[in-house]
Design a protein around this motif. Sequence first.
Motif, PDB file in Angstrom:
ATOM      1  N   ALA A 153       0.868  -1.176   0.000  1.00 32.66           N
ATOM      2  CA  ALA A 153       0.000   0.000   0.000  1.00 32.66           C
ATOM      3  C   ALA A 153       0.904   1.225   0.000  1.00 32.66           C
ATOM      4  O   ALA A 153       1.697   1.411   0.924  1.00 32.66           O
ATOM      5  CB  ALA A 153      -0.896  -0.001   1.235  1.00 32.66           C
ATOM      6  N   ARG A 154       0.792   2.034  -1.047  1.00 30.76           N
ATOM      7  CA  ARG A 154       1.695   3.181  -1.201  1.00 30.76           C
ATOM      8  C   ARG A 154       0.969   4.499  -1.005  1.00 30.76           C
ATOM      9  O   ARG A 154      -0.173   4.678  -1.452  1.00 30.76           O
ATOM     10  CB  ARG A 154       2.354   3.159  -2.583  1.00 30.76           C
ATOM     11  CG  ARG A 154       3.302   1.994  -2.789  1.00 30.76           C
ATOM     12  CD  ARG A 154       4.041   2.098  -4.115  1.00 30.76           C
ATOM     13  NE  ARG A 154       4.869   0.922  -4.342  1.00 30.76           N
ATOM     14  CZ  ARG A 154       6.123   0.784  -3.886  1.00 30.76           C
ATOM     15  NH1 ARG A 154       6.677   1.774  -3.192  1.00 30.76           N
ATOM     16  NH2 ARG A 154       6.809  -0.313  -4.137  1.00 30.76           N
ATOM     17  N   LEU A 155       1.675   5.407  -0.363  1.00 28.51           N
ATOM     18  CA  LEU A 155       1.191   6.772  -0.199  1.00 28.51           C
ATOM     19  C   LEU A 155       1.473   7.563  -1.475  1.00 28.51           C
ATOM     20  O   LEU A 155       2.243   7.103  -2.341  1.00 28.51           O
ATOM     21  CB  LEU A 155       1.889   7.414   1.003  1.00 28.51           C
ATOM     22  CG  LEU A 155       1.671   6.714   2.352  1.00 28.51           C
ATOM     23  CD1 LEU A 155       2.558   7.338   3.415  1.00 28.51           C
ATOM     24  CD2 LEU A 155       0.211   6.779   2.749  1.00 28.51           C
ATOM     25  N   PRO A 156       0.892   8.744  -1.629  1.00 22.69           N
ATOM     26  CA  PRO A 156       1.127   9.541  -2.843  1.00 22.69           C
ATOM     27  C   PRO A 156       2.605   9.822  -3.124  1.00 22.69           C
ATOM     28  O   PRO A 156       2.999   9.985  -4.286  1.00 22.69           O
ATOM     29  CB  PRO A 156       0.359  10.836  -2.565  1.00 22.69           C
ATOM     30  CG  PRO A 156      -0.759  10.408  -1.670  1.00 22.69           C
ATOM     31  CD  PRO A 156      -0.157   9.348  -0.781  1.00 22.69           C
ATOM     32  N   ASP A 157       3.433   9.881  -2.070  1.00 21.84           N
ATOM     33  CA  ASP A 157       4.860  10.150  -2.285  1.00 21.84           C
ATOM     34  C   ASP A 157       5.652   8.877  -2.605  1.00 21.84           C
ATOM     35  O   ASP A 157       6.883   8.919  -2.743  1.00 21.84           O
ATOM     36  CB  ASP A 157       5.463  10.851  -1.069  1.00 21.84           C
ATOM     37  CG  ASP A 157       5.398  10.025   0.213  1.00 21.84           C
ATOM     38  OD1 ASP A 157       4.986   8.836   0.149  1.00 21.84           O
ATOM     39  OD2 ASP A 157       5.742  10.556   1.283  1.00 21.84           O
ATOM     40  N   GLY A 158       4.964   7.732  -2.724  1.00 22.45           N
ATOM     41  CA  GLY A 158       5.626   6.484  -3.089  1.00 22.45           C
ATOM     42  C   GLY A 158       6.055   5.621  -1.928  1.00 22.45           C
ATOM     43  O   GLY A 158       6.449   4.457  -2.127  1.00 22.45           O
ATOM     44  N   ARG A 159       5.997   6.146  -0.723  1.00 16.56           N
ATOM     45  CA  ARG A 159       6.397   5.346   0.432  1.00 16.56           C
ATOM     46  C   ARG A 159       5.413   4.201   0.669  1.00 16.56           C
ATOM     47  O   ARG A 159       4.220   4.344   0.429  1.00 16.56           O
ATOM     48  CB  ARG A 159       6.455   6.216   1.693  1.00 16.56           C
ATOM     49  CG  ARG A 159       7.640   7.172   1.758  1.00 16.56           C
ATOM     50  CD  ARG A 159       7.650   7.908   3.090  1.00 16.56           C
ATOM     51  NE  ARG A 159       6.464   8.740   3.253  1.00 16.56           N
ATOM     52  CZ  ARG A 159       5.717   8.755   4.353  1.00 16.56           C
ATOM     53  NH1 ARG A 159       5.996   7.957   5.372  1.00 16.56           N
ATOM     54  NH2 ARG A 159       4.664   9.566   4.437  1.00 16.56           N
ATOM     55  N   ILE A 160       5.943   3.071   1.162  1.00 19.43           N
ATOM     56  CA  ILE A 160       5.093   1.935   1.504  1.00 19.43           C
ATOM     57  C   ILE A 160       4.497   2.153   2.889  1.00 19.43           C
ATOM     58  O   ILE A 160       5.225   2.287   3.878  1.00 19.43           O
ATOM     59  CB  ILE A 160       5.875   0.617   1.454  1.00 19.43           C
ATOM     60  CG1 ILE A 160       6.303   0.306   0.015  1.00 19.43           C
ATOM     61  CG2 ILE A 160       5.028  -0.527   2.005  1.00 19.43           C
ATOM     62  CD1 ILE A 160       7.074  -0.994  -0.135  1.00 19.43           C
ATOM     63  N   ALA A 161       3.173   2.182   2.954  1.00 13.44           N
ATOM     64  CA  ALA A 161       2.478   2.387   4.227  1.00 13.44           C
ATOM     65  C   ALA A 161       2.049   1.070   4.854  1.00 13.44           C
ATOM     66  O   ALA A 161       1.761   1.013   6.058  1.00 13.44           O
ATOM     67  CB  ALA A 161       1.260   3.275   4.022  1.00 13.44           C
ATOM     68  N   GLY A 162       1.989   0.020   4.054  1.00  9.40           N
ATOM     69  CA  GLY A 162       1.561  -1.275   4.577  1.00  9.40           C
ATOM     70  C   GLY A 162       1.897  -2.392   3.610  1.00  9.40           C
ATOM     71  O   GLY A 162       2.129  -2.149   2.418  1.00  9.40           O
ATOM     72  N   THR A 163       1.920  -3.613   4.127  1.00  5.92           N
ATOM     73  CA  THR A 163       2.281  -4.773   3.309  1.00  5.92           C
ATOM     74  C   THR A 163       1.386  -5.956   3.632  1.00  5.92           C
ATOM     75  O   THR A 163       0.796  -6.035   4.712  1.00  5.92           O
ATOM     76  CB  THR A 163       3.732  -5.224   3.571  1.00  5.92           C
ATOM     77  OG1 THR A 163       3.847  -5.624   4.948  1.00  5.92           O
ATOM     78  CG2 THR A 163       4.728  -4.114   3.274  1.00  5.92           C
ATOM     79  N   THR A 164       1.298  -6.873   2.718  1.00  2.94           N
ATOM     80  CA  THR A 164       0.786  -8.207   2.993  1.00  2.94           C
ATOM     81  C   THR A 164       1.368  -9.173   1.973  1.00  2.94           C
ATOM     82  O   THR A 164       1.680  -8.783   0.850  1.00  2.94           O
ATOM     83  CB  THR A 164      -0.751  -8.265   2.965  1.00  2.94           C
ATOM     84  OG1 THR A 164      -1.177  -9.552   3.430  1.00  2.94           O
ATOM     85  CG2 THR A 164      -1.297  -8.083   1.561  1.00  2.94           C
ATOM     86  N   GLU A 165       1.532 -10.408   2.419  1.00  3.37           N
ATOM     87  CA  GLU A 165       2.080 -11.455   1.574  1.00  3.37           C
ATOM     88  C   GLU A 165       1.060 -12.587   1.511  1.00  3.37           C
ATOM     89  O   GLU A 165       0.535 -13.004   2.547  1.00  3.37           O
ATOM     90  CB  GLU A 165       3.402 -11.950   2.167  1.00  3.37           C
ATOM     91  CG  GLU A 165       4.118 -12.989   1.341  1.00  3.37           C
ATOM     92  CD  GLU A 165       5.582 -13.072   1.719  1.00  3.37           C
ATOM     93  OE1 GLU A 165       6.332 -12.146   1.342  1.00  3.37           O
ATOM     94  OE2 GLU A 165       5.978 -14.025   2.407  1.00  3.37           O
ATOM     95  N   ALA A 166       0.777 -13.067   0.308  1.00  2.00           N
ATOM     96  CA  ALA A 166      -0.236 -14.106   0.124  1.00  2.00           C
ATOM     97  C   ALA A 166       0.411 -15.372  -0.408  1.00  2.00           C
ATOM     98  O   ALA A 166       1.123 -15.335  -1.417  1.00  2.00           O
ATOM     99  CB  ALA A 166      -1.316 -13.618  -0.832  1.00  2.00           C
ATOM    100  N   TRP A 167       0.134 -16.489   0.257  1.00  2.00           N
ATOM    101  CA  TRP A 167       0.683 -17.795  -0.097  1.00  2.00           C
ATOM    102  C   TRP A 167      -0.442 -18.643  -0.648  1.00  2.00           C
ATOM    103  O   TRP A 167      -1.433 -18.926   0.034  1.00  2.00           O
ATOM    104  CB  TRP A 167       1.297 -18.420   1.150  1.00  2.00           C
ATOM    105  CG  TRP A 167       1.769 -19.838   1.063  1.00  2.00           C
ATOM    106  CD1 TRP A 167       1.271 -20.912   1.736  1.00  2.00           C
ATOM    107  CD2 TRP A 167       2.876 -20.336   0.295  1.00  2.00           C
ATOM    108  NE1 TRP A 167       1.990 -22.050   1.441  1.00  2.00           N
ATOM    109  CE2 TRP A 167       2.976 -21.728   0.558  1.00  2.00           C
ATOM    110  CE3 TRP A 167       3.784 -19.745  -0.592  1.00  2.00           C
ATOM    111  CZ2 TRP A 167       3.949 -22.529  -0.038  1.00  2.00           C
ATOM    112  CZ3 TRP A 167       4.745 -20.546  -1.184  1.00  2.00           C
ATOM    113  CH2 TRP A 167       4.826 -21.914  -0.905  1.00  2.00           C
ATOM    114  N   PHE A 168      -0.321 -19.049  -1.912  1.00  2.00           N
ATOM    115  CA  PHE A 168      -1.360 -19.830  -2.583  1.00  2.00           C
ATOM    116  C   PHE A 168      -0.960 -21.294  -2.626  1.00  2.00           C
ATOM    117  O   PHE A 168       0.076 -21.650  -3.182  1.00  2.00           O
ATOM    118  CB  PHE A 168      -1.570 -19.316  -4.014  1.00  2.00           C
ATOM    119  CG  PHE A 168      -2.186 -17.948  -4.082  1.00  2.00           C
ATOM    120  CD1 PHE A 168      -3.562 -17.791  -4.164  1.00  2.00           C
ATOM    121  CD2 PHE A 168      -1.392 -16.810  -4.064  1.00  2.00           C
ATOM    122  CE1 PHE A 168      -4.132 -16.540  -4.235  1.00  2.00           C
ATOM    123  CE2 PHE A 168      -1.951 -15.543  -4.128  1.00  2.00           C
ATOM    124  CZ  PHE A 168      -3.339 -15.403  -4.215  1.00  2.00           C
TER     125      PHE A 168
END
Length: 237
Positions: A153-168
């Motif tokens: 999840a990126r903010l307007p300035d490009g910084r990552i504000a959040g993450t998630t990893e999905a394993w299928f």
Amino acid sequence: MIETVLAAHRSYLRGWNDGPATGDVYRSGLPHAPLNGVLRVAGQEPDEAYAQACDVLAGVPRVWWVGADSDPGTAGALERLGAQPTARLPVMVAEVAAASVVPDPSGVVIDETRDIDEFVTAYAKVSGIPAEAVPRAAEREKAFGHGVLRLAARLPDGRIAGTTEAWFTDGLVTLYFVGTAPDQRRHGIGAALTQAVLRRAAVRGIPMAALTSTPMAVPVYERMGFHEVGQYQLYAF
């Protein structure tokens, strides 16, 4: 369902093992306890399993996952051997098609990222992985190949504000590293990231999603349609 969920969890954590597989013991070598541990005791004497685990995992922080796939009496045996209970984590599932819709946070763009180094740097800050261990964590992440979907999840300035990893795996998607930067919390970013995984799972025809939650996050996931199907008791040893 719980058997499938726990099998997927074991499969994912074995992927962190840095070296030949050693059954239900996995060792990334990273200074982060959940990434080194024992997945269960099944068909083995606890004393023997404990001694083996202490040997394989010597020198790293580690955890022992005790859940529905562990032999009866495992928790008591571990406590007798000196292990200490540290956390109780609900295991939750949701039907992808029936999950509730949550609003996307204003100004935040969620999309797949292929820059693993940047992605790991972002979730390491939230998960407590030391900065000096990030390069090694990124190398272990790269070993997963195409089995993992990484969303940022990126903010307007490009910084990552959040993450998630999905394993299928096995007709199931399991979520890991759902986290939000401390200065961006309480804006619904974690829920939006979870929803983004569910949307992509629907496109792939995956019917069910699963995750291991903290007790504090349970109400958030319940509002999205997740419900508890079991628990893990974690032990430090």
